[in-house]
Enzyme design. Structure first.
Site, short mmCIF file in Angstrom:
data_model
loop_
_atom_site.label_atom_id
_atom_site.label_comp_id
_atom_site.label_asym_id
_atom_site.label_seq_id
_atom_site.Cartn_x
_atom_site.Cartn_y
_atom_site.Cartn_z
N GLU A 139 0.88 -1.16 0.00
CA GLU A 139 0.00 0.00 0.00
C GLU A 139 0.92 1.22 0.00
O GLU A 139 1.52 1.56 1.02
CB GLU A 139 -0.87 -0.04 1.25
CG GLU A 139 -1.92 1.03 1.32
CD GLU A 139 -2.79 0.85 2.55
OE1 GLU A 139 -2.38 1.34 3.63
OE2 GLU A 139 -3.84 0.20 2.44
N GLN A 153 -2.37 16.11 -7.99
CA GLN A 153 -1.75 15.72 -9.25
C GLN A 153 -0.74 14.62 -9.00
O GLN A 153 0.01 14.67 -8.03
CB GLN A 153 -1.06 16.93 -9.87
CG GLN A 153 -0.39 16.69 -11.21
CD GLN A 153 0.14 17.98 -11.81
OE1 GLN A 153 -0.56 18.97 -11.89
NE2 GLN A 153 1.40 17.96 -12.23
N ASP A 154 -0.74 13.61 -9.88
CA ASP A 154 0.28 12.56 -9.86
C ASP A 154 1.12 12.71 -11.12
O ASP A 154 0.58 12.89 -12.22
CB ASP A 154 -0.35 11.17 -9.85
CG ASP A 154 -0.83 10.74 -8.47
OD1 ASP A 154 -0.74 11.54 -7.53
OD2 ASP A 154 -1.30 9.60 -8.36
N ASN A 155 2.44 12.63 -10.97
CA ASN A 155 3.38 12.71 -12.09
C ASN A 155 4.15 11.41 -12.21
O ASN A 155 4.40 10.73 -11.21
CB ASN A 155 4.36 13.87 -11.88
CG ASN A 155 3.67 15.22 -11.85
OD1 ASN A 155 2.60 15.40 -12.41
ND2 ASN A 155 4.30 16.17 -11.19
N ARG A 182 17.58 15.42 -12.77
CA ARG A 182 16.44 16.34 -12.88
C ARG A 182 16.39 17.15 -11.59
O ARG A 182 16.08 16.63 -10.53
CB ARG A 182 15.14 15.56 -13.08
CG ARG A 182 15.12 14.74 -14.37
CD ARG A 182 13.84 13.92 -14.47
NE ARG A 182 13.82 13.06 -15.62
CZ ARG A 182 13.18 13.31 -16.77
NH1 ARG A 182 12.51 14.44 -16.91
NH2 ARG A 182 13.22 12.45 -17.76
N HIS A 203 14.64 21.61 -8.50
CA HIS A 203 13.44 22.33 -8.91
C HIS A 203 12.59 22.78 -7.72
O HIS A 203 12.65 22.19 -6.64
CB HIS A 203 12.57 21.44 -9.80
CG HIS A 203 13.27 20.99 -11.04
ND1 HIS A 203 12.88 19.88 -11.73
CD2 HIS A 203 14.33 21.49 -11.72
CE1 HIS A 203 13.66 19.71 -12.80
NE2 HIS A 203 14.56 20.68 -12.80
N TYR A 213 5.39 10.65 -8.47
CA TYR A 213 5.21 11.47 -7.29
C TYR A 213 3.88 12.19 -7.29
O TYR A 213 3.34 12.54 -8.32
CB TYR A 213 6.38 12.44 -7.08
CG TYR A 213 6.73 13.33 -8.25
CD1 TYR A 213 6.32 14.65 -8.28
CD2 TYR A 213 7.52 12.85 -9.28
CE1 TYR A 213 6.68 15.48 -9.34
CE2 TYR A 213 7.88 13.67 -10.33
CZ TYR A 213 7.45 14.98 -10.36
OH TYR A 213 7.80 15.80 -11.41
N ASP A 263 17.97 22.85 -16.53
CA ASP A 263 18.86 22.52 -15.42
C ASP A 263 20.30 22.96 -15.70
O ASP A 263 21.01 23.37 -14.79
CB ASP A 263 18.80 21.03 -15.12
CG ASP A 263 17.44 20.62 -14.58
OD1 ASP A 263 16.73 21.47 -14.02
OD2 ASP A 263 17.08 19.44 -14.72
#
Length: 187
Positions: A28, A46-48, A59, A62, A132, A168
């Site tokens: 889970e 929001q899910d990315n 990456r 940020h 995430y 970046d």
């Protein structure tokens, strides 16, 4: 689900339990009630999901400034990453300090990165997938970055020439970046 502090106040390590048998395992990965009991009572909106083809893809670092600042709950669902959070709250006694953790599909660990922190990761294997949750929508006009290799922060990424985006590669140093977050003195 086990939720542990890190060396930076407000950044938490989340380790979901796994239940296995000869077929594999079940986990889970998110439970709102357990997270709220640990002080993370956030309406995720929001899910990315990202795929980085090459090992050594970096990456970050940020952030997304108000009014669309984001808390993040990050996990690696394929491969492995070195995940990094940097305190970016002006006035914080931990400003510019960082923590890192290896997140992998194998270890199932997650990291909670609250608003006011820079976030980035380096892929440790090819074809790495990262997922995430975010507490606010992506807003390009609120998007920002700080140089991944800023010596004033000093993250030990373990690579000298990572695969980078133009964003970046051209991010400003911490000393030159805007300061959209203020520490509230709570911790």
């Amino acid at each position: 689900m086990q939720i542990d502090p890190t060396d930076l106040p407000d950044v938490l390590m989340v380790t979901p339990r796994r239940f296995g048998d000869d077929r594999g395992w079940f986990s889970e990965t998110f439970n709102a009630a357990q997270m709220a009991a640990a002080g993370i009572d956030i309406p995720w909106v929001q899910d990315n999901h990202s795929l980085s083809a090459a090992k050594g893809t970096l990456r970050g670092l940020h952030y997304q400034r108000p009014p669309h600042a984001q808390d993040k709950l990050v996990r690696c669902s394929r491969g492995a990453i070195l995940d990094v959070a940097v305190d970016f709250r002006e006035g914080s006694p931990h400003f510019g300090r960082w923590v890192s953790a290896e997140l992998s599909a194998e270890n199932g660990r997650q990291i909670f990165v609250p608003k006011g922190f820079l976030h980035g990761f380096l892929t440790l294997s090819d074809n790495t997938e990262v997922q995430y949750k975010c507490s606010d929508i992506y807003a390009p006009d609120c998007d920002g970055a700080v140089a991944w290799d800023d010596p004033d922060i000093g993250v030990d990424w373990g690579v000298l020439q990572p695969v980078l985006s133009d964003k970046d590669r051209n991010a400003p140093r911490l000393a030159d970046a805007p300061r959209p977050f203020r520490w509230d003195g709570a911790r």
